[in-house]
Motif scaffolding. Structure first.
Motif, PDB file in Angstrom:
ATOM      1  N   ARG A 224       3.748  -1.274  11.588  1.00  0.00           N
ATOM      2  CA  ARG A 224       3.525  -0.133  10.288  1.00  0.00           C
ATOM      3  C   ARG A 224       3.396  -0.842   8.887  1.00  0.00           C
ATOM      4  NH1 ARG A 224       8.390   4.017  11.573  1.00  0.00           N
ATOM      5  NH2 ARG A 224       7.103   4.951   9.810  1.00  0.00           N
TER       6      ARG A 224
ATOM      7  N   PRO B  22       1.104  -1.110  -0.172  1.00  0.00           N
ATOM      8  CA  PRO B  22      -0.096  -0.037   0.014  1.00  0.00           C
ATOM      9  C   PRO B  22       0.859   1.338   0.010  1.00  0.00           C
ATOM     10  CG  PRO B  22      -0.862  -1.567   1.507  1.00  0.00           C
ATOM     11  CD  PRO B  22       0.603  -2.053   1.068  1.00  0.00           C
ATOM     12  N   GLU B  23       0.406   2.197  -0.702  1.00  0.00           N
ATOM     13  CA  GLU B  23       1.113   3.496  -0.743  1.00  0.00           C
ATOM     14  C   GLU B  23       1.558   4.225   0.591  1.00  0.00           C
ATOM     15  OE1 GLU B  23       0.632   8.108  -2.851  1.00  0.00           O
ATOM     16  OE2 GLU B  23      -0.858   6.459  -3.195  1.00  0.00           O
ATOM     17  N   ALA B  24       0.700   4.111   1.671  1.00  0.00           N
ATOM     18  CA  ALA B  24       1.164   4.513   3.028  1.00  0.00           C
ATOM     19  C   ALA B  24       2.388   3.791   3.435  1.00  0.00           C
ATOM     20  CB  ALA B  24       0.063   4.437   3.880  1.00  0.00           C
ATOM     21  N   GLU B  25       2.140   2.269   3.136  1.00  0.00           N
ATOM     22  CA  GLU B  25       3.355   1.769   3.740  1.00  0.00           C
ATOM     23  C   GLU B  25       4.808   2.023   2.891  1.00  0.00           C
ATOM     24  OE1 GLU B  25       2.885  -2.565   4.149  1.00  0.00           O
ATOM     25  OE2 GLU B  25       0.768  -2.232   5.074  1.00  0.00           O
ATOM     26  N   ARG B  26       4.495   2.126   1.579  1.00  0.00           N
ATOM     27  CA  ARG B  26       5.836   2.434   0.972  1.00  0.00           C
ATOM     28  C   ARG B  26       6.424   3.721   1.598  1.00  0.00           C
ATOM     29  NH1 ARG B  26       2.308   1.378  -3.566  1.00  0.00           N
ATOM     30  NH2 ARG B  26       2.397   3.639  -4.234  1.00  0.00           N
ATOM     31  N   SER B  27       5.939   4.875   2.034  1.00  0.00           N
ATOM     32  CA  SER B  27       6.229   6.036   2.600  1.00  0.00           C
ATOM     33  C   SER B  27       6.971   5.595   3.874  1.00  0.00           C
ATOM     34  CB  SER B  27       5.304   7.096   2.618  1.00  0.00           C
ATOM     35  OG  SER B  27       5.688   7.917   3.593  1.00  0.00           O
ATOM     36  N   ASP B  28       6.136   4.521   4.722  1.00  0.00           N
ATOM     37  CA  ASP B  28       6.626   4.321   5.859  1.00  0.00           C
ATOM     38  C   ASP B  28       8.124   3.423   5.612  1.00  0.00           C
ATOM     39  OD1 ASP B  28       4.780   5.341   7.439  1.00  0.00           O
ATOM     40  OD2 ASP B  28       3.605   3.264   7.850  1.00  0.00           O
TER      41      ASP B  28
ATOM     42  N   ASP C 265      10.763   5.916   5.474  1.00  0.00           N
ATOM     43  CA  ASP C 265      11.044   6.453   6.574  1.00  0.00           C
ATOM     44  C   ASP C 265      11.989   5.730   7.516  1.00  0.00           C
ATOM     45  OD1 ASP C 265       9.917   8.830   5.823  1.00  0.00           O
ATOM     46  OD2 ASP C 265       8.074   8.522   6.689  1.00  0.00           O
TER      47      ASP C 265
END
Length: 235
Positions: A189, A129-135, A138
């Motif tokens: 996460r 998922p896109e949010a996880e790619r950002s995580d 980070d």
């Protein structure tokens, strides 16, 4: 009935002790003199080097394995023994069967490894998922690798990850599911990426040994069969 069960347990224990004595006796024969010791050293390193080369080298159109990976070692009979992770696959996987900086080969010799599964998890990040790619970005490779290692260990419960050595010479069970380690904290996460890793892991864990070869490549990694090297020494 209790007597029969007790006799069976005793018989199994005796068989285990007999096997241990036979193992020691075999080593005494193999190390019988300095020339035999050298031959033993050369043979073991030759085998370990071949396993390491299959784990890391370019194979069947698949590029050499480098960077972050998850890996697991299966032994004949015992099944999955150990799950680990590294940021330096080229070095760590070559060393894994040699055992110079890793304890696994001291307990489970590579000659009895059935398969080694390697997952190049960064190749799976694009499907998360896109949010996880950002995580993941980070967190960085080290933390993300620890998080995925934790996810895999909880799902598979490898015995060599499930106990901790004590300075007293004893062992203490580890409740991986209740761990408060950095990997455990961050695993929450990235559940989507963890699911992709588990899917790839399951696929490679179930691959059959190919005829005339000791490695199968996969879009997210590979599986190497050290056991096949005994049958196909030039595979």
């Amino acid at each position: 009935m209790d007597g029969l069960l007790g006799h069976g347990a005793a018989g199994a224990g005796q068989g285990y002790e007999d096997a241990y004595r036979a193992w020691r006796a075999s080593l005494v024969t193999l190390l019988g003199d300095p020339s035999q010791l050298a031959r033993w050293q050369e043979r073991r390193y030759r085998f370990a080097h071949r396993v390491g080369a299959l784990l890391t080298g370019a194979e069947g159109g698949s590029p050499a394995v480098a960077g972050p990976v998850l890996y697991g070692v299966f032994a004949s009979g015992a099944g999955l023994c150990y799950v680990g992770q590294t940021l330096e696959a080229g070095r760590r996987l070559r060393d894994l069967p040699v055992g110079e900086s890793h304890h696994l080969a001291n307990t489970v010799p590579p000659e009895v490894w059935e398969r080694v599964v390697v997952i190049r998890w960064p190749l799976l990040v694009g499907g998360a998922p896109e949010a996880e790619r950002s995580d993941v970005e980070d967190m960085g490779g080290q933390v993300c690798g620890l998080a995925l290692e934790h996810t895999l260990q909880v799902a598979t419960a490898p015995p060599l990850n499930s106990r901790r050595r004590l300075t007293s010479g004893d062992w203490r069970p580890r409740d991986l599911a209740q761990s408060r380690s950095r990997g455990a904290v961050h695993a929450r996460r990235i559940p989507g990426l963890g699911g992709l890793v588990l899917h790839a892991w399951t696929a490679l864990s179930q691959v059959a040994v190919p005829k005339g070869s000791a490695v199968v490549t996969h879009e997210a990694g590979r599986v190497v069969f050290p056991s096949a090297l005994h049958e196909f020494p030039d595979a």
